[in-house]
Design an enzyme around this catalytic site. Sequence first.
Site, PDB file in Angstrom:
ATOM      1  N   SER A  37      76.261  98.514-111.042  1.00 13.64           N
ATOM      2  CA  SER A  37      77.224  99.403-111.692  1.00 13.64           C
ATOM      3  C   SER A  37      77.986 100.261-110.677  1.00 13.64           C
ATOM      4  CB  SER A  37      76.506 100.329-112.674  1.00 13.64           C
ATOM      5  OG  SER A  37      75.760  99.587-113.611  1.00 13.64           O
TER       6      SER A  37
HETATM    7  N1  SAH Z   1      71.181  98.966-113.750  1.00 18.88           N
HETATM    8  C1  SAH Z   1      71.744  97.843-113.007  1.00 18.88           C
HETATM    9  C2  SAH Z   1      72.924  97.255-113.744  1.00 18.88           C
HETATM   10  C3  SAH Z   1      72.821  95.756-113.728  1.00 18.88           C
HETATM   11  S1  SAH Z   1      73.928  94.886-114.807  1.00 18.88           S
HETATM   12  C4  SAH Z   1      72.078  98.255-111.595  1.00 18.88           C
HETATM   13  O1  SAH Z   1      71.978  99.446-111.263  1.00 18.88           O
HETATM   14  O2  SAH Z   1      72.405  97.391-110.784  1.00 18.88           O
HETATM   15  C5  SAH Z   1      72.932  94.673-116.254  1.00 18.88           C
HETATM   16  C6  SAH Z   1      71.675  93.852-116.134  1.00 18.88           C
HETATM   17  O3  SAH Z   1      71.151  93.711-117.454  1.00 18.88           O
HETATM   18  C7  SAH Z   1      71.828  92.439-115.590  1.00 18.88           C
HETATM   19  O4  SAH Z   1      71.000  92.264-114.476  1.00 18.88           O
HETATM   20  C8  SAH Z   1      71.405  91.551-116.759  1.00 18.88           C
HETATM   21  O5  SAH Z   1      70.717  90.376-116.339  1.00 18.88           O
HETATM   22  C9  SAH Z   1      70.483  92.474-117.519  1.00 18.88           C
HETATM   23  N2  SAH Z   1      70.260  92.127-118.926  1.00 18.88           N
HETATM   24  C10 SAH Z   1      71.128  91.573-119.818  1.00 18.88           C
HETATM   25  N3  SAH Z   1      70.531  91.407-121.013  1.00 18.88           N
HETATM   26  C11 SAH Z   1      69.246  91.851-120.886  1.00 18.88           C
HETATM   27  C12 SAH Z   1      68.123  91.925-121.766  1.00 18.88           C
HETATM   28  N4  SAH Z   1      68.188  91.505-123.028  1.00 18.88           N
HETATM   29  N5  SAH Z   1      66.968  92.453-121.280  1.00 18.88           N
HETATM   30  C13 SAH Z   1      66.863  92.880-120.000  1.00 18.88           C
HETATM   31  N6  SAH Z   1      67.895  92.825-119.121  1.00 18.88           N
HETATM   32  C14 SAH Z   1      69.065  92.320-119.559  1.00 18.88           C
END
Ligand code: SAH
Length: 187
Positions: A37
């Site tokens: 993010s």
């Molecule tokens: N907090 C992260 C943001 C990553 S983007 C950071 O600081 O980098 C969002 C993430 O959510 C992705 O890695 C994606 O694989 C995950 N995601 C999507 N659907 C999900 C679910 N149902 N359960 C757990 N993770 C999920």
Amino acid sequence: VLQAMGKVPRHEFVPDQFRPRAYQDSPLPIGFGQTISQPYIVAFMTEQLQPKPADRVLEIGTGSGYQAAVLSELVSQVYSVEIIPELGRRAAADFSRLGYTNIQVRLGDGYGGWPEAAPFDAIIVTCAPENVPQPLIAQLKEGGRMLIPIGSGSNQQLVLATKQHGELERRALLPVRFVPMTRSQRR
Ligand code: SAH
């Protein structure tokens, strides 16, 4: 929050080829179609969560692990769920390499939260479902706060939800664009 942001080495959470851009205020690719993010959004969500030193916080969407690392500077325990095994494993390895000992990672569908570790003082969701998952409401403490992007595609709102008398009081804070919350096929 600013101190925590200053402390966490964001370049350690991005792929090598993007390290020169690690301190720009933008999201970056982390593989598997996912992104780390934007720092502003990480800081904003962390601030809105009002983290306290004794808090136990649940994060859905570990991704790079950066948001979890920032939170871990401010609370006692972070529980983070990631649905893409490779990303979850990489983040867990990065946490031990960098000495973050108060973050636990679970691989799986975060829609169901982390019942064994519930209830949580706060919940932060960093992928966007179309509605607030019921299990997450159940796993939030009374008076607890949840930050969650709700909506689909480019039409999402970051919602601050507070649990009052077992129900969520919601307030839309910002238009945002997160990756969608995907659901596990093995159900
Ligand atoms: N907090 C992260 C943001 C990553 S983007 C950071 O600081 O980098 C969002 C993430 O959510 C992705 O890695 C994606 O694989 C995950 N995601 C999507 N659907 C999900 C679910 N149902 N359960 C757990 N993770 C999920």
